[in-house]
Each structure stands twice: as C-alpha cells, then as structure tokens.
Design a protein around this motif. Sequence first.
Motif, PDB file in Angstrom:
ATOM      1  N   THR A 165     -34.127   8.872 -83.361  1.00 47.02           N
ATOM      2  CA  THR A 165     -34.588   9.184 -82.007  1.00 47.02           C
ATOM      3  C   THR A 165     -35.948   9.878 -82.090  1.00 47.02           C
ATOM      4  N   GLY A 166     -36.593  10.015 -80.958  1.00 43.59           N
ATOM      5  CA  GLY A 166     -37.876  10.722 -80.909  1.00 43.59           C
ATOM      6  C   GLY A 166     -37.745  12.133 -81.471  1.00 43.59           C
ATOM      7  N   ASP A 167     -36.619  12.784 -81.159  1.00 44.34           N
ATOM      8  CA  ASP A 167     -36.407  14.149 -81.660  1.00 44.34           C
ATOM      9  C   ASP A 167     -36.195  14.160 -83.174  1.00 44.34           C
ATOM     10  N   ASP A 168     -35.520  13.124 -83.700  1.00 41.70           N
ATOM     11  CA  ASP A 168     -35.360  13.039 -85.160  1.00 41.70           C
ATOM     12  C   ASP A 168     -36.747  12.976 -85.809  1.00 41.70           C
ATOM     13  N   TRP A 169     -37.623  12.160 -85.251  1.00 46.10           N
ATOM     14  CA  TRP A 169     -38.980  12.042 -85.798  1.00 46.10           C
ATOM     15  C   TRP A 169     -39.719  13.380 -85.719  1.00 46.10           C
ATOM     16  N   ARG A 170     -39.504  14.097 -84.614  1.00 49.30           N
ATOM     17  CA  ARG A 170     -40.171  15.409 -84.480  1.00 49.30           C
ATOM     18  C   ARG A 170     -39.687  16.373 -85.548  1.00 49.30           C
ATOM     19  N   ALA A 171     -38.377  16.325 -85.810  1.00 52.46           N
ATOM     20  CA  ALA A 171     -37.817  17.217 -86.833  1.00 52.46           C
ATOM     21  C   ALA A 171     -38.347  16.825 -88.219  1.00 52.46           C
ATOM     22  N   LEU A 172     -38.458  15.514 -88.455  1.00 54.83           N
ATOM     23  CA  LEU A 172     -38.952  15.041 -89.756  1.00 54.83           C
ATOM     24  C   LEU A 172     -40.410  15.474 -89.942  1.00 54.83           C
TER      25      LEU A 172
ATOM     26  N   VAL B 245     -40.570  19.072 -90.865  1.00 61.14           N
ATOM     27  CA  VAL B 245     -40.286  19.343 -92.284  1.00 61.14           C
ATOM     28  C   VAL B 245     -41.539  19.024 -93.108  1.00 61.14           C
ATOM     29  N   GLU B 246     -42.196  17.939 -92.751  1.00 57.59           N
ATOM     30  CA  GLU B 246     -43.419  17.585 -93.485  1.00 57.59           C
ATOM     31  C   GLU B 246     -44.478  18.687 -93.325  1.00 57.59           C
ATOM     32  N   ASN B 247     -44.691  19.123 -92.100  1.00 56.13           N
ATOM     33  CA  ASN B 247     -45.696  20.163 -91.879  1.00 56.13           C
ATOM     34  C   ASN B 247     -45.312  21.465 -92.552  1.00 56.13           C
ATOM     35  N   GLY B 248     -44.012  21.787 -92.492  1.00 61.00           N
ATOM     36  CA  GLY B 248     -43.538  23.025 -93.113  1.00 61.00           C
ATOM     37  C   GLY B 248     -43.704  23.004 -94.624  1.00 61.00           C
ATOM     38  N   SER B 249     -43.634  21.799 -95.210  1.00 61.29           N
ATOM     39  CA  SER B 249     -43.716  21.778 -96.684  1.00 61.29           C
ATOM     40  C   SER B 249     -45.118  22.013 -97.217  1.00 61.29           C
ATOM     41  N   LYS B 250     -46.096  22.067 -96.305  1.00 62.45           N
ATOM     42  CA  LYS B 250     -47.443  22.391 -96.791  1.00 62.45           C
ATOM     43  C   LYS B 250     -47.496  23.817 -97.354  1.00 62.45           C
ATOM     44  N   ASN B 251     -46.712  24.700 -96.759  1.00 63.95           N
ATOM     45  CA  ASN B 251     -46.706  26.083 -97.238  1.00 63.95           C
ATOM     46  C   ASN B 251     -45.386  26.551 -97.840  1.00 63.95           C
TER      47      ASN B 251
ATOM     48  N   PRO C 255     -37.566  26.586 -94.415  1.00 68.59           N
ATOM     49  CA  PRO C 255     -36.404  27.244 -93.797  1.00 68.59           C
ATOM     50  C   PRO C 255     -36.053  26.605 -92.449  1.00 68.59           C
ATOM     51  N   THR C 256     -34.759  26.543 -92.182  1.00 67.09           N
ATOM     52  CA  THR C 256     -34.310  25.908 -90.944  1.00 67.09           C
ATOM     53  C   THR C 256     -34.984  26.492 -89.688  1.00 67.09           C
ATOM     54  N   PRO C 257     -35.105  27.835 -89.581  1.00 64.99           N
ATOM     55  CA  PRO C 257     -35.765  28.371 -88.366  1.00 64.99           C
ATOM     56  C   PRO C 257     -37.208  27.864 -88.208  1.00 64.99           C
ATOM     57  N   LEU C 258     -37.879  27.605 -89.351  1.00 63.83           N
ATOM     58  CA  LEU C 258     -39.246  27.092 -89.267  1.00 63.83           C
ATOM     59  C   LEU C 258     -39.256  25.653 -88.743  1.00 63.83           C
ATOM     60  N   ILE C 259     -38.265  24.875 -89.164  1.00 63.31           N
ATOM     61  CA  ILE C 259     -38.167  23.490 -88.664  1.00 63.31           C
ATOM     62  C   ILE C 259     -37.957  23.531 -87.149  1.00 63.31           C
ATOM     63  N   GLU C 260     -37.124  24.471 -86.755  1.00 55.82           N
ATOM     64  CA  GLU C 260     -36.820  24.627 -85.334  1.00 55.82           C
ATOM     65  C   GLU C 260     -38.106  24.952 -84.568  1.00 55.82           C
ATOM     66  N   LYS C 261     -38.864  25.893 -85.125  1.00 53.96           N
ATOM     67  CA  LYS C 261     -40.091  26.342 -84.469  1.00 53.96           C
ATOM     68  C   LYS C 261     -41.145  25.232 -84.431  1.00 53.96           C
ATOM     69  N   LEU C 262     -41.390  24.614 -85.587  1.00 58.36           N
ATOM     70  CA  LEU C 262     -42.445  23.603 -85.661  1.00 58.36           C
ATOM     71  C   LEU C 262     -42.137  22.366 -84.816  1.00 58.36           C
ATOM     72  N   SER C 263     -40.845  22.061 -84.696  1.00 60.93           N
ATOM     73  CA  SER C 263     -40.484  20.858 -83.941  1.00 60.93           C
ATOM     74  C   SER C 263     -40.426  21.132 -82.448  1.00 60.93           C
ATOM     75  N   GLY C 264     -40.324  22.409 -82.098  1.00 63.59           N
ATOM     76  CA  GLY C 264     -40.173  22.774 -80.685  1.00 63.59           C
ATOM     77  C   GLY C 264     -38.837  22.307 -80.113  1.00 63.59           C
ATOM     78  N   LEU C 265     -37.864  22.108 -80.991  1.00 65.81           N
ATOM     79  CA  LEU C 265     -36.593  21.535 -80.528  1.00 65.81           C
ATOM     80  C   LEU C 265     -35.495  22.567 -80.278  1.00 65.81           C
ATOM     81  N   ARG C 266     -35.767  23.795 -80.561  1.00 64.73           N
ATOM     82  CA  ARG C 266     -34.779  24.878 -80.356  1.00 64.73           C
ATOM     83  C   ARG C 266     -33.448  24.618 -81.068  1.00 64.73           C
ATOM     84  N   GLY C 267     -32.390  25.154 -80.483  1.00 66.75           N
ATOM     85  CA  GLY C 267     -31.061  25.143 -81.116  1.00 66.75           C
ATOM     86  C   GLY C 267     -30.546  23.767 -81.504  1.00 66.75           C
TER      87      GLY C 267
END
Length: 400
Positions: A12-19, A22-28, A33-45
């Motif tokens: 789904t579109g949200d799956d792609w956002r989460a993926l 993770v890609e953006n988060g792995s730069k640093n 961490p899961t909370p960072l995926i949540e934050k970067l994707s803007g998908l909340r809970g």
Amino acid sequence: MRLDTKHMRYLTGDDWRALTAVENGSKNHEVVPTPLIEKLSGLRGQVHKNISALAKVGLIARLKNAKYDGYRLTYGGLDYLALNTYRKRKDVYSVGNQIGVGKESDIFVVADEQGVQRVLKIHRLGRISFRTVKANRDYLRNRSSGSWMYMSRLAALKEFTFMTALRDNGFPVPVPLAQSRHTIVMSLIDAFPMRQISSVPDPASLYAELIQMIMRLAQYGLIHGDFNEFNILIKEDTTKEIVDEKEVEKLTLTPILIDFPQMVSIDHANAEYYFDRDVNCIKRFFQRRFGFTADEKGPYLAEAKKMVGRDGAVRLDVSVAASGFSKKMAKELEAYMKEVGVDGDGDPNGERGDEEDDNDEEEEEESGEEEEGDEATSTEPAVDSSDIASLARLQIKDQT
Ligand SMILES: Nc1ncnc2c1ncn2[C@@H]1O[C@H](COP(=O)(O)OP(=O)(O)OP(=O)(O)O)[C@@H](O)[C@H]1O
C-alpha cells in the motif's frame, strides 16, 4: 540473489512510506529504531502494521540483538525502492528473466510500457567478499551496516556516469537510460560476450579494433582496468554488397564494452599495471581461443600517454568527477574493492557469481543477528526474453 517482484503490487502507499522511512533512517542509524520509522513516515501508531507487512516479505529485517528494537533495510527492500522509482518515472514497467549473475551484480531483462526490452543491472558489492575474505569482516563490521549498500550505490553511480561520458564521446557502450540507488537501466545489446565465441572469421581485425579501443580510452585519459572477454560483447551485423555484379553478404563484428568497474585515470598510481593487464588479457585470449598472435609487442603505457587529448579529446577522467562521481567517491570505492579483494575478471584468484550460489545466508548466520522476514526466493518472469541473443553466423560456446 534473485529479484521477486510479486509483492510489489500488494504494497500500500503507507507500506511504501514506511519502507522509505527505513531507507532514510539508515543514513544515520545502523538499526533504525521503530519510533524513528514512525516519525519519518508520518504514519503514527499504525506504522506497526506497515512494518510487519514489510518484514513479512523480507523488505526490512528486525534486529533482535541490537541495544534497541529496530529494523534494517534488506537488499530486497532496496531493490523494491529502486524499482518503484523506475516505475514512477516510467523507466521500467515489467521485470523479466535474469540473464546474468556477475561477481558483483545481477542482470535482468526488463521492459518499458511499450514492451521495449532493456537491461536492469543491480550492483551487489560484498557478496563475494563475505564468502571468501573472512579476514576482512572486521573492517566491514566496523563500518555502518549499510556499507555494502553504500558501496553498491557508488558502483552504480560510477557505471552510469562513465557509461554516459563514454557514450557521449562515441564509444560503443550500451545507452545509459536511468539510475537509482544501487541499480542502473541501460539498453539491451543483442550480442554474446566474447568469452562465448569460439571462432571469428578474421581475428586480426577484431584484435586490432580492441587494441584501438584501449588506445582511444587513453586518448580520453582513461584505462579500463578490467578489459577482457567477459566485459566485451560481440555484435554481429550483416550487410549486402555487390561484388562482381553478385550480391554477397558481408559480416561485421562490433565489440561493445558493457562493464567498467575498475576504470581509472591514465594518471593513476598503478596505471602501468592496469594498462599492461588490459593489453595482455586480450593478447592471451586471442592466442588461446583463436590461435592468433599479434606481430607487434605492446602497446605500452608510454605510447598510450602520448595519445591523451589528441584530436581535441576531452579528459573524461577529469570530467566525470565534475558530473557526479567525485574523486572522494572514486577513492572510497577503490579502497573498498581493494580491501575485499576484488580485482576484476582478470584476477586468477577471483570467483564469479555464476560458478556458485551466493551465500548471503552464511553471513547472516555468522553475524549472530537473528532476523525476521525471509529474503526473496523466487522470480516471476514477466517478459519473454528467449529471443535476446540470436546469432546466425558465429559459433557459440556452451555457457559453462
Ligand atoms: N546491456 C547489456 N545487454 C545485453 N547483455 C548484457 C548487458 N549488460 C550485461 N549483460 C550480460 O550480463 C553479463 C554480466 O554483465 P556485467 O559484466 O555487466 O556484470 P558484472 O557483475 O560486472 O560481471 P563480472 O563482474 O562478473 O564481469 C554479461 O556477460 C552479459 O552477458
């Protein structure tokens, strides 16, 4: 590693956002961490739902042994992100058969929306090294876990930048069409690698043409560094000519250069080693395969250096640095390849990926990290590539 695209249509579109998160988060972060995926994707809970969907099909992997709970992108995940970019830009519409397993890459036939076949090359640096050069594990361990992904990106960028520069200057290389992450898309060449050809009508002229290509590269400030029968495709064209009022078919063979992982400047510290090796690879191959020995010795680097800049040739070793593949990147990639023991197809100790299955699993087992999510294991051909190479005249050796 293969490429299983069947899950793409179910994301789904949200799956792609989460993926993407993770890609953006792995730069640093080595482990995102899961909370960072949540934050970067803007998908909340509700991101947990997307995360488990991605992990289930092996696009991300959970790291249980880390200090905190988190995920890393798998090669499969990175493949999907690249394919999604191509899909959006309309560079690739469908993925077909795998046509090559190189030492450091996988090659697939793909097609655009009109059904025009192209080649997708996925760089996978590190695959050989993890199997054969155990001593280097520490070096790789100490870098961020994304290091082979980063190096694979550099390899793709290098290939795309050089292919563009060579093509723009009239060299016979595939047409570079698109680049994303660790992959490139190029035109499909309807030809066989020289190593599969057992005889040619006129070895002397093909030899002369290949030596001329080495010298022409020098004219533009470059040494190929891995110039051999694996990286040259031989294209066959027939033309009709009138001889003594009769129509006869004339066969022309054109060598096409497809791969330049070790292209270096003619001013490189080891220029002589690379140059001589390129020339000798061709000499040895022509002697062994076609029983042809050139009359002349050489050419040598000193002669090649005199060619630099002739007829207004631009120095591509200099210009590629300005057009995306910087000197720093070149150094990083070179250091990595040296460290992991990659030294081209001419390397007698080297292994090719098509001789043995890759062994990514072993690396994961030994790393002591338990991961969830299986890697992709099957392919789903969408393009019939059976007509890729059909040569009428040349004798082709078995692929073994
Ligand atoms: N543009 C292309 N058109 C047709 N076939 C291609 C093309 N690019 C690659 N191939 C095929 O895929 C094979 C591997 O390609 P390539 O040499 O680029 O990969 P590689 O991973 O760098 O291999 P290695 O390092 O082992 O030489 C080639 O031998 C050729 O048969």
